[in-house]
Enzyme design. Structure first.
Site, PDB file in Angstrom:
ATOM      1  N   SER A   1      46.836  69.822  48.021  1.00 37.41           N
ATOM      2  CA  SER A   1      45.358  69.833  49.069  1.00 37.41           C
ATOM      3  C   SER A   1      44.266  70.663  49.040  1.00 37.41           C
ATOM      4  CB  SER A   1      46.323  69.872  50.678  1.00 37.41           C
ATOM      5  OG  SER A   1      47.015  70.935  50.466  1.00 37.41           O
TER       6      SER A   1
ATOM      7  N   GLN B   1      35.548  45.688  43.701  1.00 38.18           N
ATOM      8  CA  GLN B   1      36.451  47.466  43.797  1.00 38.18           C
ATOM      9  C   GLN B   1      36.675  47.899  44.533  1.00 38.18           C
ATOM     10  OE1 GLN B   1      36.201  47.011  39.163  1.00 38.18           O
ATOM     11  NE2 GLN B   1      37.541  44.587  39.098  1.00 38.18           N
TER      12      GLN B   1
ATOM     13  N   ARG C   1      38.073  48.640  47.763  1.00 38.78           N
ATOM     14  CA  ARG C   1      39.852  48.662  47.683  1.00 38.78           C
ATOM     15  C   ARG C   1      39.566  50.303  48.135  1.00 38.78           C
ATOM     16  NH1 ARG C   1      43.020  45.008  46.572  1.00 38.78           N
ATOM     17  NH2 ARG C   1      43.931  45.660  48.336  1.00 38.78           N
TER      18      ARG C   1
ATOM     19  N   ARG D   1      40.127  53.049  49.870  1.00 42.31           N
ATOM     20  CA  ARG D   1      39.995  53.524  51.187  1.00 42.31           C
ATOM     21  C   ARG D   1      39.639  54.720  51.716  1.00 42.31           C
ATOM     22  NH1 ARG D   1      46.157  51.050  52.162  1.00 42.31           N
ATOM     23  NH2 ARG D   1      45.954  52.900  49.923  1.00 42.31           N
TER      24      ARG D   1
ATOM     25  N   SER E   1      22.592  46.868  53.886  1.00 40.21           N
ATOM     26  CA  SER E   1      22.458  45.036  54.981  1.00 40.21           C
ATOM     27  C   SER E   1      21.614  44.248  54.511  1.00 40.21           C
ATOM     28  CB  SER E   1      22.648  45.429  56.259  1.00 40.21           C
ATOM     29  OG  SER E   1      22.901  44.637  56.758  1.00 40.21           O
TER      30      SER E   1
ATOM     31  N   LEU F   1      37.758  65.606  46.562  1.00 42.08           N
ATOM     32  CA  LEU F   1      37.870  65.672  45.583  1.00 42.08           C
ATOM     33  C   LEU F   1      39.591  65.489  45.033  1.00 42.08           C
ATOM     34  CD1 LEU F   1      36.450  67.260  42.998  1.00 42.08           C
ATOM     35  CD2 LEU F   1      37.385  68.928  42.776  1.00 42.08           C
TER      36      LEU F   1
ATOM     37  N   ARG G   1      40.246  53.881  37.881  1.00 40.87           N
ATOM     38  CA  ARG G   1      39.256  53.021  37.090  1.00 40.87           C
ATOM     39  C   ARG G   1      38.406  53.865  36.396  1.00 40.87           C
ATOM     40  NH1 ARG G   1      39.882  48.605  39.908  1.00 40.87           N
ATOM     41  NH2 ARG G   1      40.186  48.657  42.093  1.00 40.87           N
TER      42      ARG G   1
HETATM   43  C1  LIG Z   1      43.297  48.072  37.262  1.00 43.51           C
HETATM   44  C2  LIG Z   1      43.857  47.628  38.246  1.00 43.51           C
HETATM   45  C3  LIG Z   1      43.789  46.309  38.978  1.00 43.51           C
HETATM   46  C4  LIG Z   1      43.886  46.227  40.405  1.00 43.51           C
HETATM   47  N1  LIG Z   1      43.842  44.901  40.860  1.00 43.51           N
HETATM   48  C5  LIG Z   1      44.391  44.607  41.869  1.00 43.51           C
HETATM   49  C6  LIG Z   1      44.450  43.085  42.204  1.00 43.51           C
HETATM   50  O1  LIG Z   1      44.303  41.751  41.442  1.00 43.51           O
HETATM   51  N2  LIG Z   1      44.576  42.689  43.779  1.00 43.51           N
HETATM   52  C7  LIG Z   1      44.060  43.585  44.388  1.00 43.51           C
HETATM   53  O2  LIG Z   1      43.890  42.866  45.940  1.00 43.51           O
HETATM   54  N3  LIG Z   1      43.864  44.759  43.980  1.00 43.51           N
HETATM   55  C8  LIG Z   1      43.652  45.074  42.834  1.00 43.51           C
HETATM   56  N4  LIG Z   1      43.699  46.735  42.755  1.00 43.51           N
HETATM   57  C9  LIG Z   1      43.954  47.817  43.688  1.00 43.51           C
HETATM   58  C10 LIG Z   1      44.977  47.904  44.024  1.00 43.51           C
HETATM   59  O3  LIG Z   1      45.766  47.496  44.259  1.00 43.51           O
HETATM   60  C11 LIG Z   1      44.270  49.473  44.928  1.00 43.51           C
HETATM   61  O4  LIG Z   1      44.263  48.808  46.042  1.00 43.51           O
HETATM   62  C12 LIG Z   1      43.235  50.163  44.354  1.00 43.51           C
HETATM   63  O5  LIG Z   1      43.752  50.695  43.129  1.00 43.51           O
HETATM   64  C13 LIG Z   1      43.138  51.480  45.530  1.00 43.51           C
HETATM   65  O6  LIG Z   1      44.003  52.012  45.423  1.00 43.51           O
HETATM   66  P1  LIG Z   1      44.864  53.099  46.208  1.00 43.51           P
HETATM   67  O7  LIG Z   1      45.439  52.697  47.756  1.00 43.51           O
HETATM   68  O8  LIG Z   1      45.934  54.184  45.994  1.00 43.51           O
HETATM   69  O9  LIG Z   1      43.566  53.493  46.817  1.00 43.51           O
HETATM   70  P2  LIG Z   1      42.760  54.623  48.329  1.00 43.51           P
HETATM   71  O10 LIG Z   1      42.960  54.052  49.149  1.00 43.51           O
HETATM   72  O11 LIG Z   1      41.454  55.804  47.624  1.00 43.51           O
HETATM   73  O12 LIG Z   1      43.935  55.914  49.448  1.00 43.51           O
HETATM   74  C14 LIG Z   1      44.523  56.760  48.488  1.00 43.51           C
HETATM   75  C15 LIG Z   1      45.784  56.871  48.923  1.00 43.51           C
HETATM   76  O13 LIG Z   1      45.653  57.579  49.609  1.00 43.51           O
HETATM   77  C16 LIG Z   1      46.882  56.650  50.321  1.00 43.51           C
HETATM   78  N5  LIG Z   1      46.091  55.765  51.445  1.00 43.51           N
HETATM   79  C17 LIG Z   1      45.347  55.611  51.918  1.00 43.51           C
HETATM   80  N6  LIG Z   1      45.322  54.880  53.115  1.00 43.51           N
HETATM   81  C18 LIG Z   1      46.030  54.751  53.001  1.00 43.51           C
HETATM   82  C19 LIG Z   1      46.950  53.399  53.688  1.00 43.51           C
HETATM   83  N7  LIG Z   1      46.007  52.537  54.968  1.00 43.51           N
HETATM   84  N8  LIG Z   1      48.251  53.890  54.072  1.00 43.51           N
HETATM   85  C20 LIG Z   1      49.461  54.532  53.911  1.00 43.51           C
HETATM   86  N9  LIG Z   1      48.808  55.541  52.556  1.00 43.51           N
HETATM   87  C21 LIG Z   1      47.264  55.091  53.058  1.00 43.51           C
HETATM   88  C22 LIG Z   1      47.951  56.070  49.601  1.00 43.51           C
HETATM   89  O14 LIG Z   1      48.767  57.361  49.282  1.00 43.51           O
HETATM   90  C23 LIG Z   1      47.100  56.184  48.746  1.00 43.51           C
HETATM   91  O15 LIG Z   1      48.123  56.060  47.286  1.00 43.51           O
HETATM   92  C24 LIG Z   1      43.732  47.184  41.435  1.00 43.51           C
HETATM   93  C25 LIG Z   1      43.345  48.370  40.535  1.00 43.51           C
HETATM   94  C26 LIG Z   1      42.711  48.327  39.738  1.00 43.51           C
HETATM   95  C27 LIG Z   1      42.625  49.746  39.408  1.00 43.51           C
END
Ligand SMILES: Cc1cc2nc3c(=O)[nH]c(=O)nc-3n(C[C@H](O)[C@H](O)[C@H](O)COP(=O)(O)OP(=O)(O)OC[C@H]3O[C@@H](n4cnc5c(N)ncnc54)[C@H](O)[C@@H]3O)c2cc1C
Length: 231
Positions: A59, A79, A82, A84, A92, A176, A186
């Site tokens: 934190s 990518q 994804r 969030r 736009s 950060l 990534r």
């Molecule tokens: C090499 C690689 C291949 C991939 N291939 C695919 C694919 O084929 N298809 C596909 O759909 N995706 C794919 N992804 C995307 C992957 O599944 C994740 O969505 C993406 O890496 C974001 O990761 P994250 O959710 O940890 O990160 P963030 O979205 O940045 O979130 C960071 C952390 O915050 C928390 N968090 C964020 N939002 C929420 C929420 N709403 N609820 C609970 N906790 C939350 C979680 O702890 C999460 O780990 C790929 C990713 C990588 C790195």
């Protein structure tokens, strides 16, 4: 680092530093509030930061954030979004005409025979012919886009004929802790080369701003990366 510092990526793309909040010391100060203890000098502050990083006391790292302006192809943006935890705004295509700028790789990669996520530059591919074919296709698609606009089709519809290699642009802010999470996923060799190039440029900017944090990142990256790989 001066605002506007720009690192070119992916041909016509870039990662540009806009501004940031906090320093390595902000992370240490934020952690020390637990005990209301004052700084014990630079060496101890750095040791504490490395300890926090190593033991996943995450934190305090959320007290810092960076804003970037990034130009990247839409298929990499798919990518990117994804993740969030990025706060972002995008150029736009509904409101303005998209520019005639497409990503074309300098070298073409073939699918890796063993690793489904992998690809590598291959001599079996005819690189100049592929580049020419794709450039012709882009030119044709952009011509159709222009024709549709000339005939009065709304920008929001006309853009549907454009390939996902066209460039888009975002302003993006991230704390950060979550930036490091993104970089771990990534910059990993499981990620596509294009997003690795983008991540490396984001990291280069971040490590100038938070040198102690990135010393820890490089030291402990693999261990954490193994735990937090995406699919
Ligand atoms: C090499 C690689 C291949 C991939 N291939 C695919 C694919 O084929 N298809 C596909 O759909 N995706 C794919 N992804 C995307 C992957 O599944 C994740 O969505 C993406 O890496 C974001 O990761 P994250 O959710 O940890 O990160 P963030 O979205 O940045 O979130 C960071 C952390 O915050 C928390 N968090 C964020 N939002 C929420 C929420 N709403 N609820 C609970 N906790 C939350 C979680 O702890 C999460 O780990 C790929 C990713 C990588 C790195």
């Amino acid at each position: 680092m001066k605002p506007g510092h720009t690192i070119p990526i992916l041909g016509k793309g870039y990662v540009r530093y806009i501004d940031h909040l906090g320093t390595d010391l902000r992370i240490v100060e934020s952690a020390r509030i637990s005990y209301k203890s004052p700084s014990k000098g630079e060496d101890q502050d750095k040791k504490l930061l490395i300890y926090l990083y190593k033991h996943r006391h995450t934190s305090p790292f959320e007290q810092c954030s960076i804003t970037y302006n990034i130009k990247m192809p839409i298929f990499i943006m798919r990518q990117f979004v994804r993740h969030r935890t990025f706060r972002l705004n995008e150029w736009s295509g509904r409101y303005s005409e998209l520019a005639d700028e497409f990503y074309v790789p300098t070298q073409w990669r073939a699918a890796d025979a063993k690793n489904k996520q992998g690809s590598q530059v291959s001599d079996s591919l005819n690189h100049p012919a592929l580049t020419k074919e794709v450039e012709n296709f882009n030119h044709q698609a952009y011509g159709t886009y222009q024709n549709l606009l000339k005939q009065g089709v709304a920008k929001e519809l006309a853009r549907m004929v454009l390939p996902v290699s066209i460039f888009t642009e975002v302003y993006v802010n991230c704390d950060l802790h979550n930036l490091i999470h993104f970089l771990q996923l990534r910059e990993d060799d499981h990620a596509q080369q294009e997003i690795r190039e983008l991540s490396a440029a984001m990291r280069q900017i971040a490590e100038t701003l938070y040198p102690w944090t990135f010393e820890a990142y490089h030291k402990y990256r693999m261990a954490v990366s193994e735990k937090s790989k995406g699919d």
